[in-house]
Write an enzyme that holds these catalytic residues in place. Structure first.
Site, PDB file in Angstrom:
ATOM      1  N   TYR A  75      39.114  51.618 -86.574  1.00  0.00           N
ATOM      2  CA  TYR A  75      37.995  51.643 -85.620  1.00  0.00           C
ATOM      3  C   TYR A  75      36.870  50.730 -86.099  1.00  0.00           C
ATOM      4  O   TYR A  75      36.251  50.019 -85.315  1.00  0.00           O
ATOM      5  CB  TYR A  75      37.463  53.072 -85.437  1.00  0.00           C
ATOM      6  N   PHE A 127      27.765  29.283 -62.462  1.00  0.00           N
ATOM      7  CA  PHE A 127      29.083  29.885 -62.441  1.00  0.00           C
ATOM      8  C   PHE A 127      28.899  31.298 -61.888  1.00  0.00           C
ATOM      9  O   PHE A 127      27.867  31.921 -62.105  1.00  0.00           O
ATOM     10  CB  PHE A 127      29.768  29.904 -63.821  1.00  0.00           C
ATOM     11  N   THR A 128      29.899  31.799 -61.186  1.00  0.00           N
ATOM     12  CA  THR A 128      29.770  33.050 -60.419  1.00  0.00           C
ATOM     13  C   THR A 128      29.251  34.221 -61.263  1.00  0.00           C
ATOM     14  O   THR A 128      28.201  34.796 -60.959  1.00  0.00           O
ATOM     15  CB  THR A 128      31.142  33.403 -59.813  1.00  0.00           C
ATOM     16  N   ASP A 218      27.594  27.904 -72.564  1.00  0.00           N
ATOM     17  CA  ASP A 218      28.811  28.525 -72.034  1.00  0.00           C
ATOM     18  C   ASP A 218      29.963  27.656 -72.516  1.00  0.00           C
ATOM     19  O   ASP A 218      30.271  26.616 -71.929  1.00  0.00           O
ATOM     20  CB  ASP A 218      28.763  28.604 -70.509  1.00  0.00           C
ATOM     21  N   LYS A 261      40.316  31.200 -71.975  1.00  0.00           N
ATOM     22  CA  LYS A 261      40.593  29.811 -71.574  1.00  0.00           C
ATOM     23  C   LYS A 261      40.998  28.998 -72.814  1.00  0.00           C
ATOM     24  O   LYS A 261      42.111  29.099 -73.282  1.00  0.00           O
ATOM     25  CB  LYS A 261      39.360  29.208 -70.888  1.00  0.00           C
ATOM     26  N   ARG A 385      37.019  27.684 -54.262  1.00  0.00           N
ATOM     27  CA  ARG A 385      35.758  27.508 -54.977  1.00  0.00           C
ATOM     28  C   ARG A 385      34.806  26.811 -54.015  1.00  0.00           C
ATOM     29  O   ARG A 385      34.620  25.600 -54.041  1.00  0.00           O
ATOM     30  CB  ARG A 385      35.936  26.665 -56.247  1.00  0.00           C
ATOM     31  N   PHE A 452      34.288  36.842 -53.573  1.00  0.00           N
ATOM     32  CA  PHE A 452      35.561  36.110 -53.526  1.00  0.00           C
ATOM     33  C   PHE A 452      36.724  36.897 -54.111  1.00  0.00           C
ATOM     34  O   PHE A 452      37.869  36.702 -53.724  1.00  0.00           O
ATOM     35  CB  PHE A 452      35.428  34.761 -54.250  1.00  0.00           C
TER      36      PHE A 452
HETATM   37  O1  PLI Z   1      36.412  35.794 -66.934  1.00  0.00           O
HETATM   38  P1  PLI Z   1      35.524  36.014 -68.142  1.00  0.00           P
HETATM   39  O2  PLI Z   1      34.661  37.198 -67.998  1.00  0.00           O
HETATM   40  O3  PLI Z   1      36.277  36.052 -69.424  1.00  0.00           O
HETATM   41  O4  PLI Z   1      34.588  34.725 -68.271  1.00  0.00           O
HETATM   42  C1  PLI Z   1      33.640  34.401 -67.322  1.00  0.00           C
HETATM   43  C2  PLI Z   1      33.457  32.915 -67.258  1.00  0.00           C
HETATM   44  C3  PLI Z   1      32.319  32.366 -67.754  1.00  0.00           C
HETATM   45  N1  PLI Z   1      32.108  31.017 -67.698  1.00  0.00           N
HETATM   46  C4  PLI Z   1      32.995  30.178 -67.158  1.00  0.00           C
HETATM   47  C5  PLI Z   1      32.697  28.731 -67.119  1.00  0.00           C
HETATM   48  C6  PLI Z   1      34.179  30.673 -66.644  1.00  0.00           C
HETATM   49  O5  PLI Z   1      35.059  29.816 -66.144  1.00  0.00           O
HETATM   50  C7  PLI Z   1      34.439  32.079 -66.669  1.00  0.00           C
HETATM   51  C8  PLI Z   1      35.565  32.637 -66.059  1.00  0.00           C
HETATM   52  N2  PLI Z   1      36.355  31.909 -65.292  1.00  0.00           N
HETATM   53  C9  PLI Z   1      37.374  32.277 -64.556  1.00  0.00           C
HETATM   54  C10 PLI Z   1      37.869  33.676 -64.474  1.00  0.00           C
HETATM   55  C11 PLI Z   1      38.049  31.238 -63.805  1.00  0.00           C
HETATM   56  O6  PLI Z   1      39.057  31.514 -63.137  1.00  0.00           O
HETATM   57  O7  PLI Z   1      37.598  30.084 -63.891  1.00  0.00           O
END
Ligand code: PLI
Length: 461
Positions: A75, A127-128, A218, A261, A385, A452
């Site tokens: 933990y 970004f969203t 970011d 990513k 998008r 979305f």
């Molecule tokens: O999906 P998260 O919570 O791990 O990360 C959010 C996020 C933050 N910044 C940027 C630039 C992103 O591209 C992002 C998440 N992107 C997604 C889910 C996408 O499909 O692009």
């Protein structure tokens, strides 16, 4: 002398495969109707080639899988946390690491810690999730990216750059006291995976710091951005990838990371900061929302795979092949005269739905419509998008109608082959040929936040 590499061919071979299913057009039309014409609501097993996102969809390496076996699932104080912390310090230079289950949790924490009611947060395009967390913390996002970023046809090597005049104007209008930070994304997602140059970032950092404004990075796709600096910015052709990545991070104070990513893992992320005071606040917050500050929502094994993925992400051969595959698809589509965002960016090919379906008003959601049409044609899943993603302006209640109305064909890392890319291009061409018969969509259900993801639609009469 090593053999000279001649193409972007992948520096790996396939060791395990996962079957995927081909379906009939009739089946897909039924699936689309059940999903409310929203590709997020399709079942993954009904998808042939899944280009919804590059987030959490990468194939891990054998080393990462081996790392999963080394999970220390204590933990508190897991060995894997210390390995991850040491890796982040070594590769990126940020001094304090607060692990999270994914990127938006880090966005939540830094927004709550730094933003006061009435503040503004400039950034190189929204970004969203990032913007929503800024708004929920009482702030307002202001776009300071260069104008070229909003025009899919303009060729510019660094469409992720900040317009320093716009940034200065924000400081002049609101006063630096009301600008807690500027949010800088590397490889800007919403305009096509477009990079920021090191030259521009240096100027942004200098201007921000002169006014006591922090730079929040970011860094979700930092390695992809670094590759394009190496290829496009004068003076960096011979600089190793790792050095470019480090130079980017050194110009910033805080980082939010979605490791789903660049880092080649299926789950994970972090907040990384240099200031010990901010780190303390974040450590205190992470226990409320994510878990203890030495795991933050990840299992020990996830942290181990992530630490290994960080090192893999900055290997030039890997990133060159990853972006090479995106460019292969992009050229194949563009060579047919199909409108896409130019120049081709890093993590996907972005179709320009306004030029693809010029007969549809933006409130008939051309990009949402086009994504549905591509799925119906071939089972290839993509993502809107555009107007749906942009949401409504909280002050007017109207759709934001952004300049960019795009369909993102997002390429997962190390997952699909060149032949899969050919199928995607063929399907886009097929839909292009029949584009005049395509009608738009209207909402049947519209969620309040990040609409979305869960909205439902029906075709307009
Ligand atoms: O999906 P998260 O919570 O791990 O990360 C959010 C996020 C933050 N910044 C940027 C630039 C992103 O591209 C992002 C998440 N992107 C997604 C889910 C996408 O499909 O692009």
């Amino acid at each position: 002398m090593p053999t000279r590499r001649r193409s972007w061919a992948e520096p790996w071979k396939v060791k395990m495969v996962e079957p995927i299913k081909m379906t009939t057009r009739e089946f897909r039309e039924q699936a689309l109707e059940e999903a409310g014409y929203n590709t997020f609501l399709l079942r993954s097993e009904d998808v042939y080639i899944d280009l919804l996102t590059d987030s959490g969809t990468s194939a891990m390496s054998d080393r990462q899988w081996a790392g999963m076996m080394l999970g220390d699932e204590a933990y508190a104080g897991s060995r894997n946390f210390y390995h991850l912390e040491e890796t982040v310090r070594d590769v990126y230079g940020y001094r304090h690491l607060i692990p999270t289950h994914q990127g938006r949790a880090a966005e939540h924490m830094i927004s709550q810690i730094l933003i006061k009611d009435g503040d503004v947060v400039p950034g190189n395009m929204y970004f969203t999730t990032t913007r929503l967390h800024q708004e929920l913390a009482g702030g307002r996002f202001l776009d300071v990216i260069i104008d070229e970023a909003h025009d899919p046809e303009v060729m510019h090597p660094f469409k992720g750059n900040v317009d320093l005049g716009k940034f200065q104007a924000v400081i002049d209008e609101y006063g630096a006291d009301h600008v807690p930070y500027i949010c800088i994304a590397t490889s800007v997602n919403m305009c096509g995976g477009q990079p920021i140059s090191l030259g521009n970032l240096r100027e942004v950092s200098e201007l921000a710091h002169r006014h006591g404004i922090l730079v929040v990075h970011d860094m979700t796709r930092v390695a992809e951005n670094a590759l394009l600096i190496k290829e496009r910015e004068e003076g960096y052709a011979d600089v190793p990838m790792a050095d470019i990545v480090r130079q980017i991070c050194d110009l910033t104070d805080v980082a939010t990371m979605s490791s789903k990513k660049d880092h080649l893992v299926n789950i994970g992320g972090f907040l990384a900061v240099n200031d010990p005071g901010i780190a303390d606040k974040a450590r205190n917050m992470v226990v409320i929302y994510e878990g203890l500050h030495t795991y933050g929502g990840m299992a020990g094994r996830d942290m181990e795979a992530l630490a290994i993925g960080i090192r893999e992400s900055i290997q030039h051969d890997h990133i060159h092949a990853r972006v090479g595959q995106v460019h292969y698809l992009g050229h194949k589509v563009a060579d047919q005269g199909i409108p896409i965002v130019q120049p081709i960016g890093t993590h996907g090919v972005f179709l320009d739905a306004k030029r693809f379906l010029p007969h549809l008003d933006q409130d008939l959601f051309p990009a949402q419509t086009l994504a549905a049409a591509i799925y119906a044609d071939s089972g290839v899943r993509s993502m809107e998008r555009g107007n749906v993603s942009a949401g409504r302006n909280p002050e007017t209640g109207q759709n934001r109608r952004p300049h960019l109305e795009l369909v993102r064909l997002t390429i997962p890392r190390r997952v699909y082959t060149q032949a899969h890319m050919d199928v995607v291009a063929e399907s886009v061409m097929e839909v292009w040929d029949g584009r005049e018969a395509i009608t738009g969509l209207e909402f049947t259900y519209e969620p309040k936040y990040l609409r979305f993801f869960q909205a439902r639609f029906k075709p307009v009469e």
